[in-house]
Scaffold this motif. Structure first.
Motif, PDB file in Angstrom:
ATOM      1  N   HIS A 174       0.411   4.274   0.272  1.00 39.86           N
ATOM      2  CA  HIS A 174       0.086   5.355   1.207  1.00 39.86           C
ATOM      3  C   HIS A 174       0.634   5.088   2.603  1.00 39.86           C
ATOM      4  O   HIS A 174       0.983   6.026   3.325  1.00 39.86           O
ATOM      5  CB  HIS A 174      -1.426   5.560   1.270  1.00 39.86           C
ATOM      6  CG  HIS A 174      -2.015   6.086  -0.003  1.00 39.86           C
ATOM      7  ND1 HIS A 174      -1.567   7.236  -0.606  1.00 39.86           N
ATOM      8  CD2 HIS A 174      -3.010   5.618  -0.792  1.00 39.86           C
ATOM      9  CE1 HIS A 174      -2.254   7.459  -1.711  1.00 39.86           C
ATOM     10  NE2 HIS A 174      -3.145   6.482  -1.852  1.00 39.86           N
ATOM     11  N   LYS A 227      -8.503  -5.064  -6.017  1.00 44.80           N
ATOM     12  CA  LYS A 227      -8.207  -3.836  -5.278  1.00 44.80           C
ATOM     13  C   LYS A 227      -7.586  -2.783  -6.198  1.00 44.80           C
ATOM     14  O   LYS A 227      -7.921  -1.587  -6.120  1.00 44.80           O
ATOM     15  CB  LYS A 227      -7.244  -4.127  -4.124  1.00 44.80           C
ATOM     16  CG  LYS A 227      -7.836  -4.912  -2.960  1.00 44.80           C
ATOM     17  CD  LYS A 227      -6.756  -5.241  -1.935  1.00 44.80           C
ATOM     18  CE  LYS A 227      -7.312  -6.004  -0.745  1.00 44.80           C
ATOM     19  NZ  LYS A 227      -8.118  -5.129   0.124  1.00 44.80           N
ATOM     20  N   ASN A 283       0.868  -1.171   0.000  1.00 49.32           N
ATOM     21  CA  ASN A 283       0.000   0.000   0.000  1.00 49.32           C
ATOM     22  C   ASN A 283       0.909   1.226   0.000  1.00 49.32           C
ATOM     23  O   ASN A 283       1.580   1.511   0.995  1.00 49.32           O
ATOM     24  CB  ASN A 283      -0.902  -0.007   1.241  1.00 49.32           C
ATOM     25  CG  ASN A 283      -1.890   1.142   1.242  1.00 49.32           C
ATOM     26  OD1 ASN A 283      -1.818   2.069   0.435  1.00 49.32           O
ATOM     27  ND2 ASN A 283      -2.830   1.103   2.163  1.00 49.32           N
ATOM     28  N   THR A 285       1.214   4.427  -8.365  1.00 46.28           N
ATOM     29  CA  THR A 285       2.049   3.567  -7.539  1.00 46.28           C
ATOM     30  C   THR A 285       3.487   3.832  -7.950  1.00 46.28           C
ATOM     31  O   THR A 285       3.745   4.258  -9.079  1.00 46.28           O
ATOM     32  CB  THR A 285       1.702   2.078  -7.724  1.00 46.28           C
ATOM     33  OG1 THR A 285       1.810   1.718  -9.114  1.00 46.28           O
ATOM     34  CG2 THR A 285       0.293   1.798  -7.225  1.00 46.28           C
ATOM     35  N   GLU A 292      -5.792   3.687   0.347  1.00 45.00           N
ATOM     36  CA  GLU A 292      -5.269   2.453  -0.237  1.00 45.00           C
ATOM     37  C   GLU A 292      -4.959   2.639  -1.711  1.00 45.00           C
ATOM     38  O   GLU A 292      -5.768   3.192  -2.465  1.00 45.00           O
ATOM     39  CB  GLU A 292      -6.273   1.301  -0.091  1.00 45.00           C
ATOM     40  CG  GLU A 292      -6.295   0.629   1.260  1.00 45.00           C
ATOM     41  CD  GLU A 292      -7.066  -0.681   1.226  1.00 45.00           C
ATOM     42  OE1 GLU A 292      -7.535  -1.056   0.125  1.00 45.00           O
ATOM     43  OE2 GLU A 292      -7.198  -1.326   2.270  1.00 45.00           O
ATOM     44  N   ARG A 293      -3.780   2.177  -2.116  1.00 43.99           N
ATOM     45  CA  ARG A 293      -3.410   2.058  -3.530  1.00 43.99           C
ATOM     46  C   ARG A 293      -2.289   1.025  -3.564  1.00 43.99           C
ATOM     47  O   ARG A 293      -1.209   1.256  -3.049  1.00 43.99           O
ATOM     48  CB  ARG A 293      -2.983   3.402  -4.118  1.00 43.99           C
ATOM     49  CG  ARG A 293      -2.739   3.353  -5.641  1.00 43.99           C
ATOM     50  CD  ARG A 293      -2.659   4.753  -6.221  1.00 43.99           C
ATOM     51  NE  ARG A 293      -3.961   5.410  -6.239  1.00 43.99           N
ATOM     52  CZ  ARG A 293      -4.741   5.512  -7.302  1.00 43.99           C
ATOM     53  NH1 ARG A 293      -4.351   4.994  -8.471  1.00 43.99           N
ATOM     54  NH2 ARG A 293      -5.896   6.122  -7.239  1.00 43.99           N
ATOM     55  N   TRP A 294      -2.563  -0.113  -4.177  1.00 46.83           N
ATOM     56  CA  TRP A 294      -1.696  -1.277  -4.053  1.00 46.83           C
ATOM     57  C   TRP A 294      -0.767  -1.454  -5.260  1.00 46.83           C
ATOM     58  O   TRP A 294      -1.173  -1.281  -6.411  1.00 46.83           O
ATOM     59  CB  TRP A 294      -2.522  -2.540  -3.844  1.00 46.83           C
ATOM     60  CG  TRP A 294      -3.268  -2.516  -2.544  1.00 46.83           C
ATOM     61  CD1 TRP A 294      -4.551  -2.087  -2.335  1.00 46.83           C
ATOM     62  CD2 TRP A 294      -2.769  -2.896  -1.273  1.00 46.83           C
ATOM     63  NE1 TRP A 294      -4.880  -2.184  -1.009  1.00 46.83           N
ATOM     64  CE2 TRP A 294      -3.803  -2.681  -0.325  1.00 46.83           C
ATOM     65  CE3 TRP A 294      -1.547  -3.412  -0.818  1.00 46.83           C
ATOM     66  CZ2 TRP A 294      -3.646  -2.963   1.028  1.00 46.83           C
ATOM     67  CZ3 TRP A 294      -1.399  -3.697   0.522  1.00 46.83           C
ATOM     68  CH2 TRP A 294      -2.435  -3.468   1.426  1.00 46.83           C
TER      69      TRP A 294
END
Length: 769
Positions: free
Chosen positions: A86, A101, A84, A175, A115-117
């Motif tokens: 963040h 996700k 993640n 990302t 959240e940013r995976w």
């Protein structure tokens, strides 16, 4: 830190945002001059992009796609590690969950997004690896374990390389990978295999020779490059005092990353899949040994690639290859290349042997299985005053628990309380860490070696014999006349004998505890003095005073390793005295020569200059295993994050093995000393050591001398506070002496408190918060 976003970015507009922004060179995979361009990239150390690989007839679209990946991970019941971005926390999840996700978030980062995976460091499907190695689409010299990859000389385990570099990455817009260098001066390759919805990746890169400038720039920004925690903003990139090469990597682009090129990657648009691997060249191996490993040890970056053992295996490989030329038809040019390569490797190997050797180390090995590398050899502490039983080191455990360095030969292992429960090997520390004061929390350690030193000398002698047969000059090598001469040469104490210096320090510590020598002393500097732990200082008979290691470094440019070796050479201390009062007058000129050697990737022979420079420049460290770590005299922990999100994330991350955490401040033990008084205006007096200039969150304190009328000093230990300051008060239990076997020492801690009269809490130095 503000969230990173590539919203609105275009390649052309980015180039216009900085005067030193440049497009990286691109060349087609079908270009007639491709090999020349690759050679120039390696020679000049500048990024290169080879494009259009996806247009080749053997491009495997049937496996480079999301459907194949879903099936691969589903059938193998394999999960991936995703980060993640963040919180910078990693989580293991099913590949399908990751995809769900990743596709559920908006195209770019939104305010208050949590959240940013990013799927990173994922094991590549075997079909991808087979295509890469067997289809011969990419040039062989760029392949993992190809013709120019020295890692191919390493042994294999279960048919696989014992050092894996091949990984794949799954990214969506915004990302990213923070600014970093690829490990150990390796050469990086990154191939974009698949994209969705116009997905691409923006790379911001430097040339190899600017590595030192980038490090200095990061220090000005209050960050450490090798901690890999900071993503440079566009404004920071635009203000950087070095060239920035920009790449927009698209489908079929192979990005070649030069050794020590500092780079960060930010993904753009839809899902992208990249395949990445590293190669180790002979030049990269040299740079890693002389410049990268000393830096990694200071900042605690795990080296992973096991450089010293790689040099050993490469030496054996080229020795055998040169032997085989006697029975094979090879050209004089081929034989010359083999000979020169072996000579270069042997010089690197000699540097390792000098670092690792001590004449006291020969009796450290007992019950070895013929000294074989990786055998279950038993080692023991040879300290005369210790009756410690033999301790067995796990076969596959090779890394220093403090800095992450490869344990090739010598190390120190905890034999006290920090060795924890039955069946778990003790905390181990490399000689380079130990000689700078780093230990386990209980500070009870035994000297160890992995195998007989004769095994390492035998490999060297075999290489020397082969070189002699080729007529190669023996002038660069010492002790080549006979095995006895070779042994005699390495038996002499060198200014680079790290393990020997560490053993001298170990003996000082053992003597102080077991021979009832006082546990603290006073460091006298320019008429002033301050208390330090007894093992933090060396006495000088000519000065009639002791000086602590931090002040020897800061005021006299003398590293603890050199101080220990000099004092051993002359019991009258004349040599040690003359060297420290000189204050290393030639250091500034020597440092400039060192920086030039770093920039050019050349060998710099003065190891003392290396040690002084690294210890002065890199003081913030993040112990790899912080549970039982005790900081050294040149160390500071990273400042505590001030925003809530970072604090929570770092606290959670403190449980991970390679975390960069301020949460570790609650568990890493510190035995540093109190600050000195501020320097008076116009005074030449040193104001403080590097440690005492730390921020308010990192006030380092430790031993406190008893008043002169108290007959015996006592140990006063404490732990790094998360806030406020430490205050110490002398213990009244003066009759209690340290126990040589248990290491118990008496201490008092008065913690940070909103009220002055809060009751003190008595702690053992081993206590964990």
């Amino acid at each position: 830190m503000q969230p990173i976003s590539a919203r609105g970015w275009t390649f052309d507009e980015l180039l216009g945002k900085g005067e030193r922004f440049k497009p990286a060179t691109r060349v087609s995979c079908t270009s007639q001059g491709l090999n020349t361009r690759i050679h120039e990239y390696e020679d000049l150390g500048v990024p290169l992009v080879i494009e259009n690989w996806h247009q080749e007839s053997h491009w495997p679209e049937d496996i480079f796609n999301m459907d194949f990946c879903r099936q691969h991970f589903r059938d193998g019941k394999k999960k991936i590690s995703a980060r993640n971005v963040h919180t910078r926390l990693d989580q293991v999840m099913a590949f399908e969950d990751f995809v769900e996700k990743a596709r559920a978030v908006p195209p770019f980062t939104e305010p208050n997004e949590t959240e940013r995976w990013y799927g990173k460091d994922v094991e590549c499907p075997r079909q991808w690896e087979d295509w890469l190695r067997n289809e011969c689409v990419l040039p062989n010299k760029l392949l993992p374990e190809g013709s120019s990859d020295i890692l191919a000389c390493r042994p294999r385990k279960n048919g696989r390389p014992d050092v894996e570099t091949l990984m794949c990455y799954f990214g969506i817009a915004d990302t990213y990978t923070p600014c970093h260098k690829d490990l150990c001066a390796s050469s990086g390759q990154n191939l974009m295999c698949y994209t969705e919805k116009g997905g691409s990746s923006f790379w911001f890169m430097t040339k190899s020779s600017d590595c030192g400038k980038v490090t200095s720039y990061f220090h000005k920004l209050k960050h450490e490059l090798d901690h890999e925690t900071h993503v440079l903003s566009l404004s920071e990139l635009a203000n950087a005092p070095f060239d920035i090469y920009i790449v927009e990597q698209k489908l079929g682009d192979l990005v070649l990353v030069p050794p020590r090129s500092c780079h960060q990657v930010i993904n753009f648009g839809g899902m992208t899949i990249k395949m990445s691997w590293s190669r180790m060249t002979l030049n990269g191996l040299t740079v890693a040994l002389y410049h990268e490993l000393p830096l990694y040890r200071r900042v605690c970056r795990p080296e992973i690639y096991q450089i010293k053992s790689t040099i050993y295996h490469t030496l054996r490989h080229y020795t055998q290859n040169l032997k085989n030329t006697a029975a094979q038809e090879v050209t004089s040019i081929q034989k010359s290349v083999l000979t020169n390569t072996l000579g270069t490797i042997l010089r690197l190997y000699d540097h390792i042997l000098i670092e690792e050797y001590s004449p006291y180390g020969e009796s450290l090995i007992s019950n070895t299985d013929s000294g074989r590398r990786g055998s279950s050899s038993r080692t023991r502490d040879i300290t005369p005053s210790s009756d410690t039983e033999s301790i067995q080191l796990a076969e596959d455990f090779h890394a220093c628990d403090f800095c992450g360095a490869d344990i090739f030969q010598s190390y120190f292992q905890c034999i006290g309380k920090a060795s924890s429960r039955d069946g778990v090997e003790g905390y181990i520390v490399c000689p380079g860490c130990y000689v700078e004061g780093r230990t386990c929390a209980c500070q009870e350690m035994a000297q160890m070696q992995r195998q007989s030193f004769d095994v390492l000398l035998a490999a060297r002698w075999e290489a020397l014999e082969v070189l002699k047969d080729t007529g190669h000059s023996m002038r660069p090598f010492k002790g080549f006349e006979s095995p006895r001469d070779q042994k005699s040469y390495f038996s002499r104490t060198s200014g680079s004998s790290v393990f020997h210096a560490a053993m001298l320090l170990h003996q000082i510590r053992v003597n102080q505890v077991c021979k009832d020598i006082r546990l603290s002393r006073s460091c006298r500097m320019a008429g002033d003095s301050h208390p330090v732990p007894a093992d933090w200082a060396l006495n000088c008979k000519k000065c009639h005073a002791a000086k602590c290691f931090p002040h020897l470094l800061e005021g006299f440019r003398m590293h603890s390793m050199r101080a220990l070796l000099l004092q051993e050479q002359d019991t009258s201390h004349i040599l040690y005295h003359s060297r420290h009062i000189e204050r290393f007058s030639e250091y500034d000129d020597s440092k400039e020569a060192l920086l030039v050697a770093q920039e050019e990737g050349e060998v710099y022979p003065d190891f003392n200059v290396h040690m002084v420079y690294q210890s002065l420049t890199f003081q913030i460290c993040q112990p790899v295993n912080n549970t039982h770590a005790s900081l050294g005299w040149y160390d500071r922990l990273p400042p505590k994050p001030k925003n809530k999100r970072s604090t929570e994330a770092d606290t959670e991350r403190s449980d991970t093995p390679h975390s960069s955490t301020s949460g570790s401040q609650r568990s890493v033990k510190n035995h540093a000393y109190v600050e000195l008084k501020p320097r008076a205006v116009g005074s030449n007096q040193l104001s403080s050591s590097p440690l005492s200039s730390a921020s308010d969150e990192l006030i380092f304190v430790g031993f406190l001398l008893m008043l002169s009328y108290i007959p015996e000093t006592v140990f006063l230990g404490g732990q790094v506070p998360t806030q406020g300051r430490f205050t110490f008060s002398p213990s009244v239990d003066n009759d209690r002496k340290p126990d040589c076997n248990t290491g118990e020492k008496q201490g008092v801690y008065i913690g940070p408190s909103p009220t002055l009269g809060q009751e003190a809490t008595r702690l053992s130095p081993r206590s964990q918060s």
